[in-house]
Motif scaffolding. Sequence first.
Motif, short mmCIF file in Angstrom:
data_model
loop_
_atom_site.label_atom_id
_atom_site.label_comp_id
_atom_site.label_asym_id
_atom_site.label_seq_id
_atom_site.Cartn_x
_atom_site.Cartn_y
_atom_site.Cartn_z
N UNK A 1 0.82 -1.22 0.00
CA UNK A 1 0.00 0.00 0.00
C UNK A 1 0.84 1.26 0.00
N UNK A 2 2.14 1.16 0.37
CA UNK A 2 3.01 2.33 0.33
C UNK A 2 3.76 2.43 -1.01
N UNK A 3 3.61 1.42 -1.88
CA UNK A 3 4.39 1.40 -3.11
C UNK A 3 3.58 1.79 -4.33
N UNK A 4 2.25 1.68 -4.27
CA UNK A 4 1.42 2.02 -5.43
C UNK A 4 0.02 2.37 -4.99
N UNK B 1 -4.51 3.50 6.89
CA UNK B 1 -3.42 3.94 6.00
C UNK B 1 -3.94 4.28 4.60
N UNK B 2 -5.26 4.39 4.45
CA UNK B 2 -5.84 4.80 3.16
C UNK B 2 -6.18 3.66 2.23
N UNK B 3 -6.12 2.41 2.70
CA UNK B 3 -6.41 1.27 1.83
C UNK B 3 -7.91 0.98 1.83
N UNK C 1 -5.50 2.96 -2.86
CA UNK C 1 -4.86 3.60 -1.72
C UNK C 1 -4.95 5.12 -1.86
N UNK C 2 -5.41 5.77 -0.81
CA UNK C 2 -5.42 7.23 -0.74
C UNK C 2 -4.24 7.63 0.15
N UNK C 3 -3.12 8.07 -0.44
CA UNK C 3 -1.92 8.35 0.37
C UNK C 3 -2.09 9.52 1.32
N UNK C 4 -3.16 10.29 1.18
CA UNK C 4 -3.36 11.40 2.10
C UNK C 4 -3.92 10.95 3.44
#
Length: 509
Positions: free
Chosen positions: A176-179, A207-209, A222-225
């Motif tokens: 989830x932190x890579x894409x 974590x936005x997943x 995934x929403x990285x915000x």
Amino acid sequence: MGDDYLVRIGRLIRDARQHRGWTQSQLADALGTSQSAVNRIERGNQNISLEMIARIGEALDSEIISLGYSGPMHLRVVGGRPLSGSIDVKTSKNACVALLCASLLNSGRTTLRRVARIEEVYRILEVLGSIGVRTRWINDGCDLEITPPAELDLDGMDMDAARRTRSVIMFLGPLLHRMDHFEIPYAGGCDLGTRTVQPHLTALRHFGLEIAATDGVYHAKVDPSVRPDRPIVLTERGDTVTENALLAAARHDGVTEIRNASSNYMVQDLCFFLEQLGVKVEGVGTTTLTVHGMPSIGRDVDYSPSEDPVEAMSLLAAALVTESELTIRRVPVEFLEIELAVLSEMGLDHERGAEYPANNGRTRLVDLTVRPSKLRAPIDKIHPMPFPGLNIDNVPFFAAIAASAEGSTLIHDWVYDNRAIYLTDLNRLGADIKLLDPHRLLVEGPTRWRAAEMMCPPALRPAVVVLLAMMAAEGTSVLRNVYVINRGYEELAERLNSIGAQIETFRDI
């Protein structure tokens, strides 16, 4: 198989390899062995099983020897033989698969020592290889080196291999932190009834997943915000749920508090590994973990996972049901203390050596000698609890142990829907086990075990329990289609043979 046959088979393998255009090292990598082992095979200087011939043929896309359809692997067990001597506990299956998933966090090279050579690990390696991660066995196949690519190719994922392991669910945390979006198939593994992944999704939503599940695939966005703004309270104190939350928190640029976390052995191994990556984890061994994450991780790390307490319990149960004296070395005692306390109340005669550290420098080990014991049923029921309670995976072994004890034992396996049902397969071998409901068994002992031929239960621990009972039964038993055992145990039949068992692997030809 005579020496002349070995030479002829070796030449056939060499010719097939050269026809494919491979070096011995390339074939060794495909087989998960060493170049020197391939060299010995090709020169006819090493005994080789039909299973290995089949694996070589698969790797080279060549039928080395025409034997017809080989089918699944079976075990033929000559029981009633006492065990003796000593045996080492192997490294933890569950820790190894978690660490393989955790290697996706690292852009550097990861080296794992004494990795379990089991089907579950092979499936994860196939998935990693299909998305561009380079893995190779080193040091005569004892250790594993993992080198990630600059970019993962998730479109190339081997979905068949991924569906055959439940561990693939632990790809969610690192990925989830890579894409921003990706897909993984539904998790497979043992048939233990309905096992919801909702606790994973609830934890990782911090974590936005977000996950949409359709047609056997999890579609992840995934929403990285989105960042954790309060402690994450796990709705289930599960091992893989805790590991997924840890994997997500490790690459989160900030501090994450995880509450109601599992503190079981594989979770602790993962925490120790994350610390080597530079991620600070507070509260290891407790139910509250505080993770100081890093937005990027690029270290060359070398880590030794600790020994497997469930395998240690398997070997302990083998000694008890066969009424043997056996020394089990490298037992991670802090994860077996409740089991040993219960067994002591049942009459276990055993001796512990002094404690010493595992190769990870943190886990406490002992050498444990078990002697033939006059067992009696426990006063209280046998039931699992999250660590530090009796391990969920160790409950099935108490079915065979209770069947060998005097009196009635109630076993309450409340975690899984189907596992208690599979333990009634022991009745085919002479046990007296009544299924009270899908989670409770009443075991009457002692049992006069008898030989039988039967199919392997589709769940790992009940399958091994059946094998142990066959070892106690006078006569010859057959256990058919043992893939599920190979998922979780490395060369179990061969290792049991080394301490006195008589187990033969064979296939239908």
